[in-house]
Design a protein around this motif. Structure first.
Motif, PDB file in Angstrom:
ATOM      1  N   GLY B 176       0.839  -1.200   0.000  1.00  0.00           N
ATOM      2  CA  GLY B 176       0.000   0.000   0.000  1.00  0.00           C
ATOM      3  C   GLY B 176       0.869   1.243   0.000  1.00  0.00           C
ATOM      4  N   MET B 177       1.962   1.166   0.759  1.00  0.00           N
ATOM      5  CA  MET B 177       2.868   2.301   0.808  1.00  0.00           C
ATOM      6  C   MET B 177       3.486   2.520  -0.577  1.00  0.00           C
ATOM      7  SD  MET B 177       5.627   3.269   3.666  1.00  0.00           S
ATOM      8  CE  MET B 177       6.763   1.938   3.560  1.00  0.00           C
ATOM      9  N   ALA B 178       3.859   1.437  -1.236  1.00  0.00           N
ATOM     10  CA  ALA B 178       4.430   1.551  -2.584  1.00  0.00           C
ATOM     11  C   ALA B 178       3.425   2.212  -3.531  1.00  0.00           C
ATOM     12  CB  ALA B 178       4.810   0.171  -3.105  1.00  0.00           C
ATOM     13  N   MET B 179       2.145   1.838  -3.389  1.00  0.00           N
ATOM     14  CA  MET B 179       1.120   2.441  -4.235  1.00  0.00           C
ATOM     15  C   MET B 179       1.054   3.941  -3.995  1.00  0.00           C
ATOM     16  SD  MET B 179      -2.073  -0.129  -4.003  1.00  0.00           S
ATOM     17  CE  MET B 179      -2.097  -1.684  -4.849  1.00  0.00           C
ATOM     18  N   ARG B 180       1.047   4.312  -2.710  1.00  0.00           N
ATOM     19  CA  ARG B 180       0.961   5.729  -2.407  1.00  0.00           C
ATOM     20  C   ARG B 180       2.180   6.467  -2.954  1.00  0.00           C
ATOM     21  NH1 ARG B 180       0.902   6.405   3.426  1.00  0.00           N
ATOM     22  NH2 ARG B 180       1.315   4.184   3.596  1.00  0.00           N
ATOM     23  N   ALA B 181       3.325   5.821  -2.799  1.00  0.00           N
ATOM     24  CA  ALA B 181       4.559   6.460  -3.274  1.00  0.00           C
ATOM     25  C   ALA B 181       4.513   6.641  -4.788  1.00  0.00           C
ATOM     26  CB  ALA B 181       5.757   5.605  -2.882  1.00  0.00           C
ATOM     27  N   MET B 182       4.032   5.616  -5.487  1.00  0.00           N
ATOM     28  CA  MET B 182       3.988   5.706  -6.942  1.00  0.00           C
ATOM     29  C   MET B 182       3.032   6.789  -7.416  1.00  0.00           C
ATOM     30  SD  MET B 182       4.340   1.866  -8.384  1.00  0.00           S
ATOM     31  CE  MET B 182       4.255   2.182 -10.113  1.00  0.00           C
ATOM     32  N   SER B 183       2.014   7.033  -6.611  1.00  0.00           N
ATOM     33  CA  SER B 183       1.074   8.058  -7.028  1.00  0.00           C
ATOM     34  C   SER B 183       1.681   9.452  -6.885  1.00  0.00           C
ATOM     35  CB  SER B 183      -0.234   7.962  -6.231  1.00  0.00           C
ATOM     36  OG  SER B 183      -0.029   8.447  -4.939  1.00  0.00           O
ATOM     37  N   VAL B 184       2.730   9.551  -6.072  1.00  0.00           N
ATOM     38  CA  VAL B 184       3.397  10.848  -5.942  1.00  0.00           C
ATOM     39  C   VAL B 184       4.510  10.968  -6.977  1.00  0.00           C
ATOM     40  CG1 VAL B 184       4.706  12.370  -4.440  1.00  0.00           C
ATOM     41  CG2 VAL B 184       2.864  10.972  -3.507  1.00  0.00           C
ATOM     42  N   ASP B 185       5.328   9.940  -7.085  1.00  0.00           N
ATOM     43  CA  ASP B 185       6.384   9.970  -8.088  1.00  0.00           C
ATOM     44  C   ASP B 185       6.544   8.607  -8.744  1.00  0.00           C
ATOM     45  OD1 ASP B 185       8.637  10.282  -9.647  1.00  0.00           O
ATOM     46  OD2 ASP B 185       9.489  11.773  -8.267  1.00  0.00           O
ATOM     47  N   LEU B 243     -15.398  13.788  -9.811  1.00  0.00           N
ATOM     48  CA  LEU B 243     -16.004  14.670  -8.815  1.00  0.00           C
ATOM     49  C   LEU B 243     -15.243  14.594  -7.498  1.00  0.00           C
ATOM     50  CD1 LEU B 243     -18.491  16.465  -8.151  1.00  0.00           C
ATOM     51  CD2 LEU B 243     -19.660  14.389  -7.444  1.00  0.00           C
ATOM     52  N   GLY B 244     -14.855  13.398  -7.126  1.00  0.00           N
ATOM     53  CA  GLY B 244     -14.155  13.222  -5.865  1.00  0.00           C
ATOM     54  C   GLY B 244     -12.721  13.723  -5.921  1.00  0.00           C
ATOM     55  N   GLY B 245     -12.182  13.769  -7.131  1.00  0.00           N
ATOM     56  CA  GLY B 245     -10.792  14.181  -7.278  1.00  0.00           C
ATOM     57  C   GLY B 245      -9.997  13.036  -7.868  1.00  0.00           C
ATOM     58  N   ARG B 246      -9.386  13.279  -9.008  1.00  0.00           N
ATOM     59  CA  ARG B 246      -8.665  12.224  -9.700  1.00  0.00           C
ATOM     60  C   ARG B 246      -7.610  11.613  -8.806  1.00  0.00           C
ATOM     61  NH1 ARG B 246      -7.547  15.423 -15.201  1.00  0.00           N
ATOM     62  NH2 ARG B 246      -8.295  17.177 -13.985  1.00  0.00           N
ATOM     63  N   GLY B 247      -7.633  10.312  -8.680  1.00  0.00           N
ATOM     64  CA  GLY B 247      -6.576   9.635  -7.938  1.00  0.00           C
ATOM     65  C   GLY B 247      -6.776   9.606  -6.439  1.00  0.00           C
ATOM     66  N   SER B 248      -7.842  10.219  -5.947  1.00  0.00           N
ATOM     67  CA  SER B 248      -8.042  10.221  -4.502  1.00  0.00           C
ATOM     68  C   SER B 248      -9.011   9.113  -4.090  1.00  0.00           C
ATOM     69  CB  SER B 248      -8.592  11.576  -4.055  1.00  0.00           C
ATOM     70  OG  SER B 248      -9.160  11.464  -2.782  1.00  0.00           O
ATOM     71  N   ILE B 249      -8.566   8.273  -3.153  1.00  0.00           N
ATOM     72  CA  ILE B 249      -9.382   7.147  -2.719  1.00  0.00           C
ATOM     73  C   ILE B 249     -10.599   7.651  -1.947  1.00  0.00           C
ATOM     74  CG2 ILE B 249      -9.421   5.084  -1.262  1.00  0.00           C
ATOM     75  CD1 ILE B 249      -7.732   4.758  -3.760  1.00  0.00           C
ATOM     76  N   LEU B 250     -10.343   8.538  -0.978  1.00  0.00           N
ATOM     77  CA  LEU B 250     -11.438   9.099  -0.198  1.00  0.00           C
ATOM     78  C   LEU B 250     -12.383   9.871  -1.119  1.00  0.00           C
ATOM     79  CD1 LEU B 250     -12.603   9.634   2.614  1.00  0.00           C
ATOM     80  CD2 LEU B 250     -11.239  11.720   2.694  1.00  0.00           C
ATOM     81  N   GLY B 251     -11.774  10.562  -2.094  1.00  0.00           N
ATOM     82  CA  GLY B 251     -12.573  11.321  -3.059  1.00  0.00           C
ATOM     83  C   GLY B 251     -13.500  10.429  -3.844  1.00  0.00           C
ATOM     84  N   ALA B 252     -12.991   9.266  -4.296  1.00  0.00           N
ATOM     85  CA  ALA B 252     -13.812   8.356  -5.079  1.00  0.00           C
ATOM     86  C   ALA B 252     -15.016   7.893  -4.270  1.00  0.00           C
ATOM     87  CB  ALA B 252     -12.986   7.157  -5.538  1.00  0.00           C
TER      88      ALA B 252
END
Lengths: 392, 305
Positions: B176-185, B243-252
């Motif tokens: 999960g951390m790797a996923m979050r990291a990849m979404s940043v860079d 609407l929730g924000g592209r790429g945002s889990i909470l947003g989705a």
């Protein structure tokens, strides 16, 4: 213009000579009469297309057995060209254009749903090709189109019958209507029922709509339940009715639900089950309680295809026979596509009475049939049982 | 406006949210809208149908008498598991060869994969509608003016639980951390020794498993299945993800529920004829003031590759 007459004259002369060489009357079109069939073989209501196709196959089988169709002393083989309209208006008009221009059919049977029949009727009429829609019940399909006919009764008549039925049978004063605003048939019928109900002194307390492909109706149904409607009327197709009825029951609706002829598919009860038992709908055709030619048709269809034919099959069958009668009434086919199409149109308009399996009928000036409507009840064995007949 | 409509909105929003998550997760890592996702949901519903038929068949044959609750859990888990392979296959066949291609090519490929799944289903199973067999007997509870079924409650609760589980996975595990990291860079993470392909495949698998769960829950409420059932709901879930924000889990998740609520409330308060017009005008209005969506960051919309 002069040149055209000249060519026409030569062609006429040549054909006269050719005819003169033959011992008897010569078969036009190489002895094959082509009929187009535009049906939803895929898309939203594929069962409708399938039933229509099966009914026409049975018709062809009969003609084959009889050795062909005799018109003016010449025996013709009938060929039906099936075109899929994917249950879409655009595809349907394109299919009709192809049949008329490329396949050079003498007449078209179909399309089925009004959504496709209205634009397709425009194409057929503009090209002066007779078209019989077996199943379309929206007035606009035939209105002002001399070449377009139908085998089913009209939505305004059906709307009147339904409103009358709801008032007489249940003594209803307040009714609710739920319909698809994006489809011609449900929208038209919903409006006709509303109009007739108001004329009969009833009140439409909820007039709710949704859009094709919607699967959730909870918002509309909650509104309907909170209004004090005594009956829910929904003129939808067999793939939506189960969802509407089931959701209505889950949200606490216990009063009667009434539908229209679009309910009458054998597929309905496979999808709906117990939820639909006890509902009523108006239709052209009832399998349970059929007699005579209708019974014969039902038995034959059942044994051949494994399920009882719905109204679509019966109306397609009647459309084919009306067309057959018109071609024969025509007396003779000249081989000139334009003339023969005109002749078949005139013969259809002049049919004085035809005893079909969906009842006695003739066409009025608009090309709409004059016939009776049937109300059926869905019984505990999942049959559409004849309940009462309502005539105009 | 009644409490009943709140329940309706919660249930309808659950489906949007579950599907929107799949869009958002893939987007956050690959900057790609997987337009085949609505059809993965459809395939999930069909897989659910076959799994349910098989499990019910086994239960009915008496070999392994299963109580309905066990049947349901079994069907849900098996369907999620199998549907995740559909997502992985889509990634492997359609997206991986195009990873360095322009994003537009990948998006169009997604649309094609969607059409392939729809028409493939049409060719294999025919155009007839299928009914989803009842897994649990429907029980209707009436509390004053509110009528809810056990399935409605189950849908809402399970959808929330699944979202919670996903959030835990992303926040607490190494992957999960790797996923979050990849979404940043996206570029730097593989340099740290993180197996990029594995993370991407897992992202697709998770998103598709959620779509599979949505397929089963959806079919239990709306038991008429057809090859094009994923089209409209897929598009709308895509709108929810934006609407929730592209790429945002909470947003989705929030986007899904908000969209569900807007649709239900517009139909409940105004004329239902204008439902989509009003509902999507509201969405447009929100996006005018928050172009990155409710929870989107500016960087999530910027090309990083």
């Amino acid at each position: 213009m002069k040149r055209l007459w000249w060519i026409l004259g030569m062609v006429l002369l040549a054909s006269l000579l050719l005819v003169g060489c033959q011992p008897g009357p010569r078969a036009a079109y190489g002895g094959v009469i082509k009929i187009g069939h535009v049906a939803p073989l895929t898309g939203d209501i594929p069962k409708v297309g399938e039933e229509g196709k099966f009914a026409l196959e049975m018709w062809l089988e009969d003609l084959e057995k009889a050795g062909g169709l005799e018109v003016g002393g010449v025996t013709y083989r009938i060929e039906v060209i099936h075109e899929d309209n994917e249950s879409k208006a655009e595809s349907s008009a394109a299919a009709a254009t192809k049949l008329i221009a490329e396949d050079k059919v003498l007449a078209i049977i179909g399309p089925y749903a009004s959504k496709q029949a209205i634009p397709t009727g425009e194409v057929a009429d503009r090209n002066k090709t007779p078209m019989i829609s077996p199943w379309s019940t929206n007035p606009r399909t035939t209105k002002g189109r001399p070449f377009v006919f139908r085998a089913a009764f009209l939505d305004d008549f059906q709307g009147f019958v339904l409103a009358k039925f709801m008032q007489e049978e249940f003594g209803a004063q307040k009714i609710a209507i739920l319909y698809d605003v994006a489809s011609d048939y449900p929208k038209g019928l919903a409006e006709f029922v509303k109009q007739s109900a108001e004329e009969l002194g009833m009140e439409v307390v909820a007039f709710e709509s949704f859009t094709t492909k919607d699967r959730d109706f909870s918002a509309q149904l909650t509104k309907i339940i909170n209004s004090d409607a005594e009956i829910l009327f929904t003129p939808q197709y067999y793939d939506e009715v189960p969802l509407i009825v089931k959701q209505a029951h889950e949200l606490g609706w216990t009063k009667p639900i009434v539908g229209s002829d679009s309910w009458g598919s054998p597929e309905l009860m496979n999808l709906c089950g117990d939820d639909c038992v006890g509902s009523f709908f108006s239709t052209h055709w009832a399998v349970a309680g059929a007699k005579g030619a209708a019974k014969e048709f039902i038995d034959r269809f059942q044994s051949k295809y494994g399920y009882a034919p719905g109204d679509v099959a019966a109306l397609a069958w009647d459309s084919a026979h009306l067309l057959q009668k018109a071609i024969q009434d025509c007396g003779k086919l000249t081989g000139n596509l334009e003339e023969d199409r005109q002749c078949i149109r005139d013969a259809l308009a002049n049919i004085s009475e035809y005893e079909g399996i969906t009842g006695k009928m003739r066409f009025n000036a608009e090309g709409d049939p004059v016939k009776c409507a049937i109300i059926v009840r869905i019984n505990e064995n999942y049959d559409f049982e004849f309940y009462k007949q309502v005539c105009p | 406006m009644s409490i009943q409509q709140i329940f309706n909105g919660l249930q309808w929003g659950s489906f949007y949210a579950l599907i929107a998550l799949g869009y958002s997760m893939v987007y956050s890592i690959l900057m790609l809208f997987n337009f085949a996702h609505g059809d993965v949901f459809m395939v999930g519903a069909y897989i659910g149908l076959f799994v349910a038929t098989a499990v019910l068949g086994i239960a009915a044959s008496g070999l392994l008498p299963l109580p309905p609750a066990v049947t349901f859990v079994l069907v849900l888990v098996l369907t999620m598991f199998l549907t995740s392979f559909v997502g992985m296959a889509v990634e492997r066949v359609a997206y991986r060869p195009l990873r360095d291609a322009p994003r537009a090519s990948a998006a169009i490929t997604g649309l094609m994969v969607g059409i392939f799944l729809e028409t493939g289903n049409l060719a294999l199973l025919g155009a007839s509608r299928r009914t989803f067999p009842p897994l649990i007997e429907t029980v209707t509870y009436t509390l004053g003016p509110i009528t809810v079924t056990n399935i409605k409650i189950l849908t809402i609760v399970l959808a929330l639980l699944l979202m919670l589980a996903l959030n835990l996975f992303i926040q607490k595990t190494k992957t999960g951390m790797a996923m979050r990291a990849m979404s940043v860079d996206y570029a730097a993470v593989p340099l740290m020794g993180v197996p990029m392909d594995r993370v991407i495949v897992l992202t697709f698998a998770l998103g598709s498993a959620l779509a599979g769960a949505a397929g089963v829950l959806f079919s239990m409420t709306y038991p008429v299945l057809e090859p094009y059932m994923g089209l409209l709901i897929g598009w709308k879930a895509f709108v929810a993800a934006i609407l929730g924000g592209r790429g945002s889990i909470l947003g989705a998740v929030l986007g899904g529920f908000i969209l569900g609520f807007i649709e239900i409330l517009v139909a409940a308060l105004f004329v239902s004829t204008l439902r989509d017009l009003i509902a999507y005008s509201i969405v447009l209005l929100i996006l005018t003031f928050r172009p990155y969506g409710l929870f989107g960051e500016e960087y999530s919309a910027r090309l990083r590759i």
